[in-house]
Write a protein that holds these residues in place. Structure first.
Motif, PDB file in Angstrom:
ATOM      1  N   GLY A  24       0.785  -1.227   0.000  1.00 19.54           N
ATOM      2  CA  GLY A  24       0.000   0.000   0.000  1.00 19.54           C
ATOM      3  C   GLY A  24       0.816   1.275   0.000  1.00 19.54           C
ATOM      4  O   GLY A  24       0.294   2.346   0.302  1.00 19.54           O
ATOM      5  N   ALA A  25       2.106   1.172  -0.332  1.00 21.96           N
ATOM      6  CA  ALA A  25       2.981   2.346  -0.329  1.00 21.96           C
ATOM      7  C   ALA A  25       3.994   2.241  -1.461  1.00 21.96           C
ATOM      8  O   ALA A  25       4.186   1.171  -2.042  1.00 21.96           O
ATOM      9  N   LEU A  26       4.641   3.355  -1.757  1.00 23.32           N
ATOM     10  CA  LEU A  26       5.820   3.337  -2.610  1.00 23.32           C
ATOM     11  C   LEU A  26       6.996   3.058  -1.691  1.00 23.32           C
ATOM     12  O   LEU A  26       7.132   3.695  -0.638  1.00 23.32           O
ATOM     13  N   ARG A  27       7.853   2.105  -2.060  1.00 16.66           N
ATOM     14  CA  ARG A  27       8.970   1.713  -1.199  1.00 16.66           C
ATOM     15  C   ARG A  27      10.282   1.646  -1.983  1.00 16.66           C
ATOM     16  O   ARG A  27      10.305   1.193  -3.114  1.00 16.66           O
ATOM     17  N   ARG A  28      11.333   2.072  -1.304  1.00 22.18           N
ATOM     18  CA  ARG A  28      12.683   1.936  -1.835  1.00 22.18           C
ATOM     19  C   ARG A  28      13.635   1.634  -0.693  1.00 22.18           C
ATOM     20  O   ARG A  28      13.650   2.347   0.316  1.00 22.18           O
ATOM     21  N   SER A  29      14.422   0.581  -0.860  1.00 16.47           N
ATOM     22  CA  SER A  29      15.462   0.240   0.114  1.00 16.47           C
ATOM     23  C   SER A  29      16.815   0.498  -0.527  1.00 16.47           C
ATOM     24  O   SER A  29      17.034   0.175  -1.699  1.00 16.47           O
ATOM     25  N   VAL A  30      17.705   1.084   0.266  1.00 14.41           N
ATOM     26  CA  VAL A  30      19.042   1.428  -0.214  1.00 14.41           C
ATOM     27  C   VAL A  30      20.062   0.900   0.790  1.00 14.41           C
ATOM     28  O   VAL A  30      19.934   1.153   1.991  1.00 14.41           O
ATOM     29  N   LYS A  31      21.065   0.200   0.287  1.00 15.61           N
ATOM     30  CA  LYS A  31      22.156  -0.270   1.148  1.00 15.61           C
ATOM     31  C   LYS A  31      23.340   0.675   0.953  1.00 15.61           C
ATOM     32  O   LYS A  31      23.821   0.865  -0.166  1.00 15.61           O
ATOM     33  N   PHE A  32      23.788   1.256   2.042  1.00 16.06           N
ATOM     34  CA  PHE A  32      24.882   2.208   2.016  1.00 16.06           C
ATOM     35  C   PHE A  32      26.183   1.524   2.416  1.00 16.06           C
ATOM     36  O   PHE A  32      26.166   0.493   3.088  1.00 16.06           O
ATOM     37  N   PRO A  33      27.327   2.099   2.042  1.00 14.06           N
ATOM     38  CA  PRO A  33      28.612   1.479   2.391  1.00 14.06           C
ATOM     39  C   PRO A  33      28.895   1.473   3.894  1.00 14.06           C
ATOM     40  O   PRO A  33      29.685   0.667   4.367  1.00 14.06           O
ATOM     41  N   SER A  34      28.235   2.389   4.622  1.00 11.87           N
ATOM     42  CA  SER A  34      28.458   2.451   6.066  1.00 11.87           C
ATOM     43  C   SER A  34      27.168   2.891   6.751  1.00 11.87           C
ATOM     44  O   SER A  34      26.280   3.482   6.127  1.00 11.87           O
ATOM     45  N   PHE A  35      27.081   2.622   8.038  1.00  7.90           N
ATOM     46  CA  PHE A  35      25.931   3.051   8.828  1.00  7.90           C
ATOM     47  C   PHE A  35      25.787   4.570   8.775  1.00  7.90           C
ATOM     48  O   PHE A  35      24.697   5.106   8.538  1.00  7.90           O
ATOM     49  N   LEU A  36      26.909   5.286   8.959  1.00  7.05           N
ATOM     50  CA  LEU A  36      26.844   6.747   8.958  1.00  7.05           C
ATOM     51  C   LEU A  36      26.469   7.305   7.590  1.00  7.05           C
ATOM     52  O   LEU A  36      25.832   8.368   7.508  1.00  7.05           O
ATOM     53  N   GLY A  37      26.835   6.610   6.518  1.00  7.16           N
ATOM     54  CA  GLY A  37      26.405   7.030   5.183  1.00  7.16           C
ATOM     55  C   GLY A  37      24.892   6.988   5.068  1.00  7.16           C
ATOM     56  O   GLY A  37      24.267   7.888   4.491  1.00  7.16           O
ATOM     57  N   GLY A  38      24.275   5.949   5.619  1.00  4.78           N
ATOM     58  CA  GLY A  38      22.822   5.843   5.624  1.00  4.78           C
ATOM     59  C   GLY A  38      22.188   6.930   6.472  1.00  4.78           C
ATOM     60  O   GLY A  38      21.180   7.535   6.085  1.00  4.78           O
ATOM     61  N   ILE A  39      22.771   7.202   7.611  1.00 12.01           N
ATOM     62  CA  ILE A  39      22.248   8.247   8.501  1.00 12.01           C
ATOM     63  C   ILE A  39      22.330   9.609   7.826  1.00 12.01           C
ATOM     64  O   ILE A  39      21.402  10.419   7.907  1.00 12.01           O
TER      65      ILE A  39
END
Length: 95
Positions: A24-39
């Motif tokens: 029921g939503a638009l979704r996108r998952s992204v894997k970053f090289p580091s935790f802080l990159g994702g943050i």
């Protein structure tokens, strides 16, 4: 603002790289090289979302961040969500 039909959402998703119509939503998952990159990416998206007054649901799991868009006040996906997905893609392209 009108809720989009499943057909309209599925058509829009074909133009949104890496997004899917699920749960029921638009979704996108992204894997970053580091935790802080994702943050950092979450911070950029959050600043933009605050400015637009349209906020994605964000789930952070170590280096994987999932963005989900649905206009809760309308009870479904609207053009506002499709536009925000495109804007998130632009923001993530800058990371």
């Amino acid at each position: 603002m009108a809720v989009l039909t499943d057909e309209e959402v599925n058509s829009a998703v074909t133009k949104l790289d890496d997004w899917e119509h699920a749960g029921g939503a638009l979704r996108r998952s992204v894997k970053f090289p580091s935790f802080l990159g994702g943050i950092d990416a979450v911070r950029r998206v959050a600043e933009h979302a605050e400015h637009r007054d349209h906020h994605p649901d964000i789930d952070i799991r170590w280096r994987t961040v999932t963005f989900a868009l649905v206009t809760h006040s309308e009870g479904g996906i609207t053009d506002k969500d499709v536009q925000m997905a495109a804007e998130i893609n632009e923001i993530l392209g800058e990371v």
